[in-house]
Design an enzyme around this catalytic site. Structure first.
Site, PDB file in Angstrom:
ATOM      1  N   SER A 140       1.061  -1.598   0.392  1.00  0.00           N
ATOM      2  CA  SER A 140      -0.120   0.179   0.446  1.00  0.00           C
ATOM      3  C   SER A 140       1.238   1.309   0.629  1.00  0.00           C
ATOM      4  CB  SER A 140      -1.070  -0.106   0.854  1.00  0.00           C
ATOM      5  OG  SER A 140      -1.566   1.424   1.168  1.00  0.00           O
ATOM      6  N   TYR A 154      -2.369  -0.708  10.004  1.00  0.00           N
ATOM      7  CA  TYR A 154      -2.556  -1.373   8.611  1.00  0.00           C
ATOM      8  C   TYR A 154      -1.380  -1.058   7.900  1.00  0.00           C
ATOM      9  CZ  TYR A 154      -4.450  -1.296   3.475  1.00  0.00           C
ATOM     10  OH  TYR A 154      -4.509  -1.911   2.291  1.00  0.00           O
TER      11      TYR A 154
HETATM   12  P1  NDP Z   1     -11.445  -5.461  -1.623  1.00  0.00           P
HETATM   13  O1  NDP Z   1     -12.021  -5.752  -0.878  1.00  0.00           O
HETATM   14  O2  NDP Z   1     -11.989  -5.374  -3.097  1.00  0.00           O
HETATM   15  O3  NDP Z   1     -10.483  -7.705  -2.013  1.00  0.00           O
HETATM   16  C1  NDP Z   1     -10.080  -8.002  -0.915  1.00  0.00           C
HETATM   17  C2  NDP Z   1      -9.845  -9.341  -1.197  1.00  0.00           C
HETATM   18  O4  NDP Z   1      -9.187 -10.576  -0.845  1.00  0.00           O
HETATM   19  C3  NDP Z   1     -11.418 -10.682  -2.033  1.00  0.00           C
HETATM   20  O5  NDP Z   1     -10.622 -11.217  -3.372  1.00  0.00           O
HETATM   21  C4  NDP Z   1     -10.860 -11.027  -0.494  1.00  0.00           C
HETATM   22  O6  NDP Z   1     -12.158 -12.446  -0.329  1.00  0.00           O
HETATM   23  C5  NDP Z   1      -9.739 -11.492  -0.715  1.00  0.00           C
HETATM   24  N1  NDP Z   1      -9.507 -11.590   0.733  1.00  0.00           N
HETATM   25  C6  NDP Z   1      -9.863 -10.887   2.289  1.00  0.00           C
HETATM   26  N2  NDP Z   1      -9.259 -11.090   3.398  1.00  0.00           N
HETATM   27  C7  NDP Z   1      -8.819 -11.955   3.306  1.00  0.00           C
HETATM   28  C8  NDP Z   1      -8.193 -12.991   3.490  1.00  0.00           C
HETATM   29  N3  NDP Z   1      -8.378 -13.513   5.579  1.00  0.00           N
HETATM   30  N4  NDP Z   1      -7.785 -14.868   3.152  1.00  0.00           N
HETATM   31  C9  NDP Z   1      -7.755 -14.755   1.774  1.00  0.00           C
HETATM   32  N5  NDP Z   1      -8.805 -14.347   1.171  1.00  0.00           N
HETATM   33  C10 NDP Z   1      -9.130 -12.862   1.894  1.00  0.00           C
HETATM   34  O7  NDP Z   1      -9.822  -5.581  -2.163  1.00  0.00           O
HETATM   35  P2  NDP Z   1      -9.196  -4.729  -2.729  1.00  0.00           P
HETATM   36  O8  NDP Z   1      -9.061  -4.771  -3.817  1.00  0.00           O
HETATM   37  O9  NDP Z   1      -8.857  -3.310  -2.678  1.00  0.00           O
HETATM   38  O10 NDP Z   1      -7.611  -4.818  -2.082  1.00  0.00           O
HETATM   39  C11 NDP Z   1      -6.781  -5.807  -2.590  1.00  0.00           C
HETATM   40  C12 NDP Z   1      -4.671  -5.497  -1.790  1.00  0.00           C
HETATM   41  O11 NDP Z   1      -4.901  -4.037  -1.907  1.00  0.00           O
HETATM   42  C13 NDP Z   1      -5.034  -5.884  -0.197  1.00  0.00           C
HETATM   43  O12 NDP Z   1      -4.431  -6.791  -0.136  1.00  0.00           O
HETATM   44  C14 NDP Z   1      -4.896  -4.440   0.245  1.00  0.00           C
HETATM   45  O13 NDP Z   1      -5.368  -4.080   1.185  1.00  0.00           O
HETATM   46  C15 NDP Z   1      -4.598  -3.552  -0.927  1.00  0.00           C
HETATM   47  N6  NDP Z   1      -4.485  -2.092  -1.293  1.00  0.00           N
HETATM   48  C16 NDP Z   1      -5.753  -1.575  -1.591  1.00  0.00           C
HETATM   49  C17 NDP Z   1      -6.359  -0.318  -1.637  1.00  0.00           C
HETATM   50  C18 NDP Z   1      -7.333   0.463  -2.308  1.00  0.00           C
HETATM   51  O14 NDP Z   1      -7.409   1.331  -2.807  1.00  0.00           O
HETATM   52  N7  NDP Z   1      -8.331  -0.304  -3.003  1.00  0.00           N
HETATM   53  C19 NDP Z   1      -5.254   0.757  -1.964  1.00  0.00           C
HETATM   54  C20 NDP Z   1      -3.692  -0.048  -1.271  1.00  0.00           C
HETATM   55  C21 NDP Z   1      -3.199  -1.248  -1.427  1.00  0.00           C
HETATM   56  P3  NDP Z   1     -13.284 -12.374  -0.228  1.00  0.00           P
HETATM   57  O15 NDP Z   1     -14.190 -11.777  -1.403  1.00  0.00           O
HETATM   58  O16 NDP Z   1     -13.733 -13.829  -0.548  1.00  0.00           O
HETATM   59  O17 NDP Z   1     -13.883 -12.115   1.413  1.00  0.00           O
END
Ligand code: NDP
Length: 245
Positions: A140, A154
């Site tokens: 991030s 975080y």
């Molecule tokens: P979303 O919330 O849209 O998607 C999260 C994904 O991670 C989903 O597929 C979810 O699965 C999965 N997930 C959550 N918890 C777990 C777990 N314990 N085990 C396995 N899978 C899990 O998030 P983003 O796409 O926005 O984020 C993706 C990555 O990017 C993350 O690491 C986030 O911290 C990072 N990020 C995002 C930013 C943003 O602005 N969006 C900015 C900076 C970093 P399920 O659908 O089953 O819940």
């Protein structure tokens, strides 16, 4: 297609950045497995979209906070597809709360998903990888700059991935396996919708004044996974529309 014959695993590939990345890698020719925790229908629709491109795909329910589940997901991918070349440590959870209210459970959960899960997945995946293997983690922009209060946990968990990535580069470099980190800025997903509460505050900090798209992060991951990136390792890439500029 730059990833023909390769096999990838994307953790948290049912939605958002992970889903876009899984599709992008498939469009480059890779067979792709994705993990999810609760969004089974969405994970299945990612699988269907990948299969429509002619590639093989697999959805695996595996909580990254569970050591056995995340390791099993790696083993299952390698078993089903016969190899493993690319690991994308993407699964993530948002957390913000006043410092005083943080619990041990909060701290353990966030570090388990972001750090322990990524490290265990990488350890297991590296056992299957050969020269040309790729470990790409999603951090991030908040790992490098903390522009507001309440996100100590975080940010701490995401900045741990910077050190992890450098260590992995050293550990895996002799085997010609690279490890890199992509640090997205505000990106329009369920976690951080571009029309959500707080979006305007984030946009105001961004040099480009607009949210990124999951596909933009996926493009960077696809580049780092490609043969063209074979001399890049131990590096972090901000893809944040200038949020940290
Ligand atoms: P979303 O919330 O849209 O998607 C999260 C994904 O991670 C989903 O597929 C979810 O699965 C999965 N997930 C959550 N918890 C777990 C777990 N314990 N085990 C396995 N899978 C899990 O998030 P983003 O796409 O926005 O984020 C993706 C990555 O990017 C993350 O690491 C986030 O911290 C990072 N990020 C995002 C930013 C943003 O602005 N969006 C900015 C900076 C970093 P399920 O659908 O089953 O819940």
């Amino acid at each position: 297609m730059k990833l023909n014959g390769k096999v990838a695993l994307v953790t948290g590939g049912s939605r958002g950045i992970g889903a876009a990345t899984a599709l992008r890698l498939a469009r480059e020719g890779a067979d792709v497995a994705v993990t999810y925790v609760s969004a089974e229908a969405q994970a299945k629709s990612v699988v269907a979209e990948i299969e429509a491109t002619g590639r093989r795909a697999l959805a695996i329910r595996a909580d990254s906070a569970d050591a056995a589940e995340v390791t099993d997901a790696v083993e299952r991918t390698a078993q089903e597809f016969g190899r493993l070349d690319i690991l994308v440590n993407n699964a993530g959870i948002w957390h913000d709360a006043p410092l005083d209210s943080l619990t041990v459970e909060d701290i353990d959960r966030v570090f388990a998903v972001h750090v322990r899960g990524s490290l265990l997945a990488t350890q297991a995946a590296a056992r299957h990888m050969t020269a040309g293997g790729r470990v790409i983690s999603i951090g991030s922009n908040l790992a490098e700059r903390v522009p507001f209060d309440g996100i100590t946990l975080y940010s701490a968990s995401k900045s741990a991935l910077i050190g992890m990535t450098k260590g992995l580069a050293r550990d895996l470099g002799p085997r010609e396996i690279t490890a890199n980190l992509v640090n997205p800025g505000p990106t329009d997903t369920d976690m951080n919708p571009a029309d959500g509460e707080g979006a305007d505050v984030q946009r105001a900090q961004m040099a480009l004044g607009r949210y990124g798209k999951p596909e933009g992060i996926a493009d960077t991951v696809a580049f780092l996974a490609s043969p063209e990136a074979d001399s890049i390792t131990g590096a972090s890439f901000l893809v944040d529309a200038g949020a940290n500029a």
